[in-house]
Design a protein around this motif. Structure first.
Motif, short mmCIF file in Angstrom:
data_model
loop_
_atom_site.label_atom_id
_atom_site.label_comp_id
_atom_site.label_asym_id
_atom_site.label_seq_id
_atom_site.Cartn_x
_atom_site.Cartn_y
_atom_site.Cartn_z
N TYR A 186 39.28 -12.64 31.90
CA TYR A 186 37.88 -12.68 31.46
C TYR A 186 37.34 -11.34 30.98
CZ TYR A 186 37.68 -17.26 33.77
OH TYR A 186 37.90 -18.56 34.14
N LEU A 187 37.84 -10.25 31.51
CA LEU A 187 37.35 -8.93 31.12
C LEU A 187 37.51 -8.67 29.62
CD1 LEU A 187 36.13 -6.25 32.13
CD2 LEU A 187 38.46 -5.42 32.50
N TYR A 188 38.44 -9.38 29.00
CA TYR A 188 38.70 -9.20 27.57
C TYR A 188 38.08 -10.30 26.71
CZ TYR A 188 41.95 -5.31 28.18
OH TYR A 188 42.50 -4.08 28.46
N TYR A 189 37.27 -11.17 27.31
CA TYR A 189 36.76 -12.31 26.55
C TYR A 189 35.73 -11.92 25.50
CZ TYR A 189 39.21 -16.04 29.01
OH TYR A 189 40.17 -16.89 29.49
N ASP A 190 35.06 -10.77 25.69
CA ASP A 190 34.20 -10.30 24.61
C ASP A 190 35.02 -9.92 23.39
OD1 ASP A 190 35.30 -8.12 25.96
OD2 ASP A 190 33.45 -6.92 25.88
N PHE A 191 36.16 -9.25 23.64
CA PHE A 191 37.07 -8.90 22.54
C PHE A 191 37.72 -10.15 21.95
CE2 PHE A 191 38.04 -4.43 24.46
CZ PHE A 191 36.76 -4.02 24.14
N MET A 192 38.09 -11.09 22.81
CA MET A 192 38.72 -12.32 22.33
C MET A 192 37.76 -13.08 21.41
SD MET A 192 40.68 -15.38 24.41
CE MET A 192 39.25 -16.05 25.27
N SER A 193 36.49 -13.17 21.83
CA SER A 193 35.49 -13.84 21.00
C SER A 193 35.34 -13.12 19.67
CB SER A 193 34.14 -13.86 21.73
OG SER A 193 34.21 -14.60 22.92
N ARG A 194 35.12 -11.82 19.75
CA ARG A 194 34.94 -11.01 18.53
C ARG A 194 36.10 -11.17 17.58
NH1 ARG A 194 36.09 -4.99 19.72
NH2 ARG A 194 38.16 -5.97 19.70
N ALA A 223 31.20 -18.24 10.95
CA ALA A 223 32.06 -17.33 11.71
C ALA A 223 31.71 -15.87 11.42
CB ALA A 223 33.52 -17.60 11.37
N ALA A 224 31.36 -15.57 10.17
CA ALA A 224 30.98 -14.20 9.82
C ALA A 224 29.71 -13.79 10.56
CB ALA A 224 30.78 -14.09 8.31
N THR A 225 28.76 -14.71 10.66
CA THR A 225 27.53 -14.42 11.41
C THR A 225 27.84 -14.19 12.88
OG1 THR A 225 26.21 -15.75 9.88
CG2 THR A 225 25.27 -15.33 12.04
N ALA A 226 28.68 -15.04 13.45
CA ALA A 226 29.06 -14.89 14.85
C ALA A 226 29.81 -13.58 15.09
CB ALA A 226 29.91 -16.07 15.30
N TYR A 227 30.63 -13.19 14.13
CA TYR A 227 31.36 -11.93 14.25
C TYR A 227 30.38 -10.75 14.29
CZ TYR A 227 34.39 -7.99 13.00
OH TYR A 227 35.04 -6.78 12.98
N THR A 228 29.42 -10.75 13.40
CA THR A 228 28.40 -9.69 13.38
C THR A 228 27.64 -9.65 14.70
OG1 THR A 228 28.14 -9.86 10.98
CG2 THR A 228 26.35 -8.83 12.20
N ASP A 229 27.26 -10.82 15.21
CA ASP A 229 26.53 -10.88 16.47
C ASP A 229 27.41 -10.43 17.64
OD1 ASP A 229 24.25 -11.79 15.21
OD2 ASP A 229 24.71 -13.91 15.55
N SER A 230 28.71 -10.74 17.58
CA SER A 230 29.61 -10.32 18.66
C SER A 230 29.80 -8.80 18.66
CB SER A 230 30.96 -11.03 18.54
OG SER A 230 31.68 -10.60 17.40
N LEU A 231 29.85 -8.19 17.48
CA LEU A 231 29.91 -6.73 17.41
C LEU A 231 28.68 -6.11 18.07
CD1 LEU A 231 31.16 -6.15 13.73
CD2 LEU A 231 32.47 -5.78 15.83
N TYR A 241 26.05 -3.37 22.65
CA TYR A 241 25.04 -3.35 23.72
C TYR A 241 25.70 -3.11 25.07
CZ TYR A 241 21.21 -5.17 20.79
OH TYR A 241 20.21 -5.33 19.85
N GLU A 242 26.81 -3.81 25.31
CA GLU A 242 27.49 -3.67 26.61
C GLU A 242 28.01 -2.26 26.80
OE1 GLU A 242 28.29 -4.95 30.26
OE2 GLU A 242 27.39 -6.25 28.73
N ASN A 243 28.55 -1.68 25.72
CA ASN A 243 29.06 -0.30 25.82
C ASN A 243 27.95 0.70 26.14
OD1 ASN A 243 31.68 -1.09 25.26
ND2 ASN A 243 31.51 -0.73 23.05
N LYS A 244 26.72 0.35 25.78
CA LYS A 244 25.57 1.23 26.06
C LYS A 244 24.86 0.84 27.35
CE LYS A 244 24.61 2.24 21.18
NZ LYS A 244 23.64 2.07 20.05
N ASP A 245 25.50 -0.04 28.15
CA ASP A 245 24.93 -0.53 29.41
C ASP A 245 23.62 -1.29 29.21
OD1 ASP A 245 27.03 0.45 30.96
OD2 ASP A 245 26.08 2.42 31.17
N LEU A 246 23.44 -1.86 28.04
CA LEU A 246 22.28 -2.71 27.77
C LEU A 246 22.70 -4.16 28.03
CD1 LEU A 246 21.09 -0.97 24.48
CD2 LEU A 246 20.10 -0.72 26.78
N HIS A 247 22.85 -4.47 29.32
CA HIS A 247 23.50 -5.72 29.71
C HIS A 247 22.67 -6.95 29.33
CE1 HIS A 247 26.20 -3.09 31.77
NE2 HIS A 247 25.24 -2.63 32.57
N TYR A 248 21.37 -6.88 29.52
CA TYR A 248 20.53 -8.02 29.16
C TYR A 248 20.62 -8.30 27.66
CZ TYR A 248 16.41 -10.86 28.27
OH TYR A 248 15.56 -11.87 27.84
#
Length: 292
Positions: free
Chosen positions: A213-221, A256-264, A269-276
């Protein structure tokens, strides 16, 4: 909560609850028993039927219909195959009439290739009568264009999905379910079997296929990137295991392109600790089953 927690909760939220699964199993047994009584002289609740579709492949989510193939005797095939015109339609009508002995007629309809059983609780079944052929797949009726017999091999598809799911630490089926949530939330023109086929192909080459699961953000992206980069001129793919043609119903690449942009954005956000903010970005893609 961490990325792992977000996606673990999300994947759990996509599953059918125990009460729903019990209802499905009970209805499956009743449908199977009815077919066996009328066609095989048996009261078995398990013989001559098979879960197929997303439920059979284990890629279903809480909104999925339940697809079943019920095997009928060869003599029944011979009877309807000898019709001068559209014996396939007559077969579907006969099976529909058989099921009406168990189920209220208001719930049953025939639709080209299936008999649909639609229940008030929205746990709906689609039943395909089929005949085992000499290569151990099924011939099934198609009433369109005067009637014909089609071939399907769901067992090989189920085996292929199960095998790759094992090799990818259960990531394949979870990705298929997440993609269904995206499809429903964003109205993406993709069938369930196309989602499963493309997820199967993607994970075959993905470098983190054995992570969790820790990689599921990358898997989605990375999956959305894979989808958006598919040539829009490609119209079909071959299903895992059976190699049947799986046709697209529209160009999914734009969504899919829209979802890719949103996933980036979600990853940033997560990398900046903006979890919400990260979770809100994922909810924009996946809908309200993703934790807030």
């Amino acid at each position: 909560m961490s990325v792992s927690d977000y996606f673990s909760s999300f994947c759990s939220n996509l599953r059918m609850n125990d009460d729903t699964v019990e209802k499905i199993q009970n209805r499956y047994k009743q449908i199977t028993k009815r077919i066996n009584i009328d066609y095989w002289g048996s009261t078995s609740e398990t013989l001559h039927s098979l879960y197929v579709g997303s439920y059979g492949r284990g890629t279903e989510i809480w909104t999925s219909d339940i697809d079943i193939i019920v095997q009928l005797p060869t003599a029944t095939y011979n009877k309807f195959n000898s019709y001068n015109s559209n014996g396939q339609s007559a077969l579907l009508q006969e099976v529909k009439n058989v099921l009406q002995k168990t189920y209220d007629t208001t719930h049953i309809k025939g639709d080209g290739q299936v008999i649909a059983l639609n229940f008030n609780d929205n746990i709906n079944f689609e039943i395909v009568p089929g005949f085992i052929n000499n290569i151990n797949s099924y011939n099934y009726p198609d009433t369109n264009n005067g009637g014909s017999w089609k071939t399907t091999d769901p067992r090989k598809e189920i085996e292929a999905i199960n095998s790759r799911n094992t090799l990818t630490n259960k990531n394949l089926k979870r990705l298929c379910r997440m993609a269904r949530a995206w499809k429903n939330n964003c109205d993406v023109p993709m069938s369930g079997i196309l989602i499963d086929t493309l997820a199967y192909k993607f994970l075959g080459d993905w470098s983190h296929k054995e992570k969790s699961y820790l990689y599921y953000d990358f898997m989605s992206r990375d999956f959305f990137k894979y989808l958006k980069d598919i040539d829009t001129s490609q119209h079909y793919w071959l299903a895992p295991g059976s190699n049947r043609y799986v046709f697209k119903t529209g160009n999914f690449q734009t969504k899919a392109a829209t979802a890719y942009t949103d996933s980036l954005q979600a990853v940033e956000y997560e990398n900046k600790d903006l979890h919400y903010s990260s979770k809100q970005a994922w909810r924009k893609i996946y809908g309200t089953k993703f934790p807030s």
